[in-house]
Design a protein around this motif. Structure first.
Motif, PDB file in Angstrom:
ATOM      1  N   GLY A  70     -20.375 -58.401  15.021  1.00  0.00           N
ATOM      2  CA  GLY A  70     -19.556 -59.605  15.085  1.00  0.00           C
ATOM      3  C   GLY A  70     -20.390 -60.862  15.239  1.00  0.00           C
ATOM      4  N   LEU A  71     -21.397 -60.803  16.080  1.00  0.00           N
ATOM      5  CA  LEU A  71     -22.251 -61.971  16.313  1.00  0.00           C
ATOM      6  C   LEU A  71     -23.026 -62.371  15.065  1.00  0.00           C
ATOM      7  CD1 LEU A  71     -23.558 -61.161  19.878  1.00  0.00           C
ATOM      8  CD2 LEU A  71     -22.344 -63.257  19.216  1.00  0.00           C
ATOM      9  N   VAL A  72     -23.564 -61.405  14.361  1.00  0.00           N
ATOM     10  CA  VAL A  72     -24.351 -61.736  13.173  1.00  0.00           C
ATOM     11  C   VAL A  72     -23.462 -62.421  12.130  1.00  0.00           C
ATOM     12  CG1 VAL A  72     -24.188 -59.562  11.877  1.00  0.00           C
ATOM     13  CG2 VAL A  72     -26.264 -60.915  11.749  1.00  0.00           C
ATOM     14  N   GLU A  73     -22.213 -61.995  12.028  1.00  0.00           N
ATOM     15  CA  GLU A  73     -21.288 -62.633  11.085  1.00  0.00           C
ATOM     16  C   GLU A  73     -20.921 -64.048  11.524  1.00  0.00           C
ATOM     17  OE1 GLU A  73     -17.959 -60.045  10.370  1.00  0.00           O
ATOM     18  OE2 GLU A  73     -19.279 -58.427   9.684  1.00  0.00           O
ATOM     19  N   ILE A  74     -20.711 -64.249  12.828  1.00  0.00           N
ATOM     20  CA  ILE A  74     -20.352 -65.578  13.320  1.00  0.00           C
ATOM     21  C   ILE A  74     -21.504 -66.565  13.115  1.00  0.00           C
ATOM     22  CG2 ILE A  74     -21.026 -65.493  15.766  1.00  0.00           C
ATOM     23  CD1 ILE A  74     -17.594 -66.625  14.841  1.00  0.00           C
ATOM     24  N   HIS A  75     -22.725 -66.034  12.998  1.00  0.00           N
ATOM     25  CA  HIS A  75     -23.895 -66.878  12.743  1.00  0.00           C
ATOM     26  C   HIS A  75     -24.168 -67.024  11.245  1.00  0.00           C
ATOM     27  CE1 HIS A  75     -25.010 -67.617  16.853  1.00  0.00           C
ATOM     28  NE2 HIS A  75     -24.899 -66.334  17.135  1.00  0.00           N
ATOM     29  N   GLY A  76     -23.197 -66.611  10.421  1.00  0.00           N
ATOM     30  CA  GLY A  76     -23.308 -66.809   8.981  1.00  0.00           C
ATOM     31  C   GLY A  76     -24.240 -65.855   8.282  1.00  0.00           C
ATOM     32  N   SER A  77     -24.455 -64.709   8.851  1.00  0.00           N
ATOM     33  CA  SER A  77     -25.366 -63.733   8.275  1.00  0.00           C
ATOM     34  C   SER A  77     -24.627 -62.421   8.062  1.00  0.00           C
ATOM     35  CB  SER A  77     -26.575 -63.548   9.200  1.00  0.00           C
ATOM     36  OG  SER A  77     -27.587 -62.821   8.554  1.00  0.00           O
ATOM     37  N   SER A  78     -25.380 -61.356   7.878  1.00  0.00           N
ATOM     38  CA  SER A  78     -24.793 -60.039   7.647  1.00  0.00           C
ATOM     39  C   SER A  78     -25.618 -58.987   8.376  1.00  0.00           C
ATOM     40  CB  SER A  78     -24.771 -59.716   6.149  1.00  0.00           C
ATOM     41  OG  SER A  78     -26.111 -59.559   5.673  1.00  0.00           O
ATOM     42  N   VAL A  79     -25.032 -57.830   8.531  1.00  0.00           N
ATOM     43  CA  VAL A  79     -25.740 -56.717   9.149  1.00  0.00           C
ATOM     44  C   VAL A  79     -26.961 -56.360   8.304  1.00  0.00           C
ATOM     45  CG1 VAL A  79     -25.552 -54.290   9.813  1.00  0.00           C
ATOM     46  CG2 VAL A  79     -23.664 -55.866  10.282  1.00  0.00           C
ATOM     47  N   GLN A  80     -26.827 -56.444   6.988  1.00  0.00           N
ATOM     48  CA  GLN A  80     -27.951 -56.138   6.100  1.00  0.00           C
ATOM     49  C   GLN A  80     -29.100 -57.121   6.315  1.00  0.00           C
ATOM     50  OE1 GLN A  80     -24.721 -56.438   5.064  1.00  0.00           O
ATOM     51  NE2 GLN A  80     -24.289 -54.276   4.682  1.00  0.00           N
ATOM     52  N   GLU A  81     -28.774 -58.411   6.440  1.00  0.00           N
ATOM     53  CA  GLU A  81     -29.822 -59.403   6.680  1.00  0.00           C
ATOM     54  C   GLU A  81     -30.447 -59.203   8.052  1.00  0.00           C
ATOM     55  OE1 GLU A  81     -30.634 -64.207   6.818  1.00  0.00           O
ATOM     56  OE2 GLU A  81     -28.746 -63.486   5.986  1.00  0.00           O
ATOM     57  N   LEU A  82     -29.643 -58.882   9.033  1.00  0.00           N
ATOM     58  CA  LEU A  82     -30.164 -58.596  10.373  1.00  0.00           C
ATOM     59  C   LEU A  82     -31.160 -57.446  10.313  1.00  0.00           C
ATOM     60  CD1 LEU A  82     -30.087 -59.052  13.476  1.00  0.00           C
ATOM     61  CD2 LEU A  82     -28.192 -57.406  13.528  1.00  0.00           C
ATOM     62  N   GLU A  83     -30.819 -56.407   9.582  1.00  0.00           N
ATOM     63  CA  GLU A  83     -31.723 -55.261   9.455  1.00  0.00           C
ATOM     64  C   GLU A  83     -32.999 -55.664   8.723  1.00  0.00           C
ATOM     65  OE1 GLU A  83     -33.666 -51.677   9.520  1.00  0.00           O
ATOM     66  OE2 GLU A  83     -32.127 -52.510  10.834  1.00  0.00           O
ATOM     67  N   GLN A  84     -32.892 -56.525   7.730  1.00  0.00           N
ATOM     68  CA  GLN A  84     -34.092 -57.003   7.025  1.00  0.00           C
ATOM     69  C   GLN A  84     -34.999 -57.788   7.968  1.00  0.00           C
ATOM     70  OE1 GLN A  84     -32.517 -59.245   3.739  1.00  0.00           O
ATOM     71  NE2 GLN A  84     -32.223 -57.434   2.453  1.00  0.00           N
ATOM     72  N   VAL A  85     -34.418 -58.650   8.787  1.00  0.00           N
ATOM     73  CA  VAL A  85     -35.197 -59.428   9.754  1.00  0.00           C
ATOM     74  C   VAL A  85     -35.853 -58.485  10.757  1.00  0.00           C
ATOM     75  CG1 VAL A  85     -35.049 -61.126  11.631  1.00  0.00           C
ATOM     76  CG2 VAL A  85     -33.826 -61.524   9.477  1.00  0.00           C
ATOM     77  N   ARG A  86     -35.083 -57.490  11.243  1.00  0.00           N
ATOM     78  CA  ARG A  86     -35.637 -56.522  12.187  1.00  0.00           C
ATOM     79  C   ARG A  86     -36.806 -55.772  11.567  1.00  0.00           C
ATOM     80  NH1 ARG A  86     -36.777 -51.823  12.889  1.00  0.00           N
ATOM     81  NH2 ARG A  86     -35.857 -51.244  10.911  1.00  0.00           N
ATOM     82  N   ALA A  87     -36.631 -55.303  10.332  1.00  0.00           N
ATOM     83  CA  ALA A  87     -37.687 -54.542   9.652  1.00  0.00           C
ATOM     84  C   ALA A  87     -38.921 -55.404   9.418  1.00  0.00           C
ATOM     85  CB  ALA A  87     -37.155 -53.978   8.332  1.00  0.00           C
TER      86      ALA A  87
END
Length: 108
Positions: A70-87
């Motif tokens: 939910g937080l990643v979406e509220i920040h205008g991103s996606s779970v996929q982008e979050l995973e890319q940043v993490r990786a």
């Protein structure tokens, strides 16, 4: 009558209704949602820290992950982008699997 005043999972009102009760709820606006997601993250992390065993820990981590979605979406991103940043960060700086505990850097 219990008062909750907190963000709950989407199906909670439906579950309460199925038990013959009448929940009072409302849809949050975007800023309220952002604030409540942050509170929910703190709540879920605290529940994880208080978990008594591995099974409870995994259950609470699943809740933390749902809030992160939910937080990643509220920040205008996606779970996929979050995973890319993490990786990317893991590739550059590593993860935590090696259990490295830095004590100090005397010559810094």
């Amino acid at each position: 009558m219990p008062t909750y005043n907190k963000l709950v999972r989407d199906r909670i009102p439906e579950i309460i209704t199925s038990r013959g009760l009448t929940p009072n709820s409302r849809k949050l606006d975007t800023e309220e949602y952002r604030i409540e997601l942050r509170k929910k993250l703190q709540e879920e992390v605290q529940e994880y820290l208080s978990a008594a065993n591995d099974k409870e820990s995994v259950e609470e981590l699943a809740d933390v992950l749902e809030v992160l979605h939910g937080l990643v979406e509220i920040h205008g991103s996606s779970v996929q982008e979050l995973e890319q940043v993490r990786a990317h960060k893991a590739a550059e700086r590593g993860g935590f699997r090696d259990r490295c505990f830095l004590i100090d850097v005397p010559d810094a």
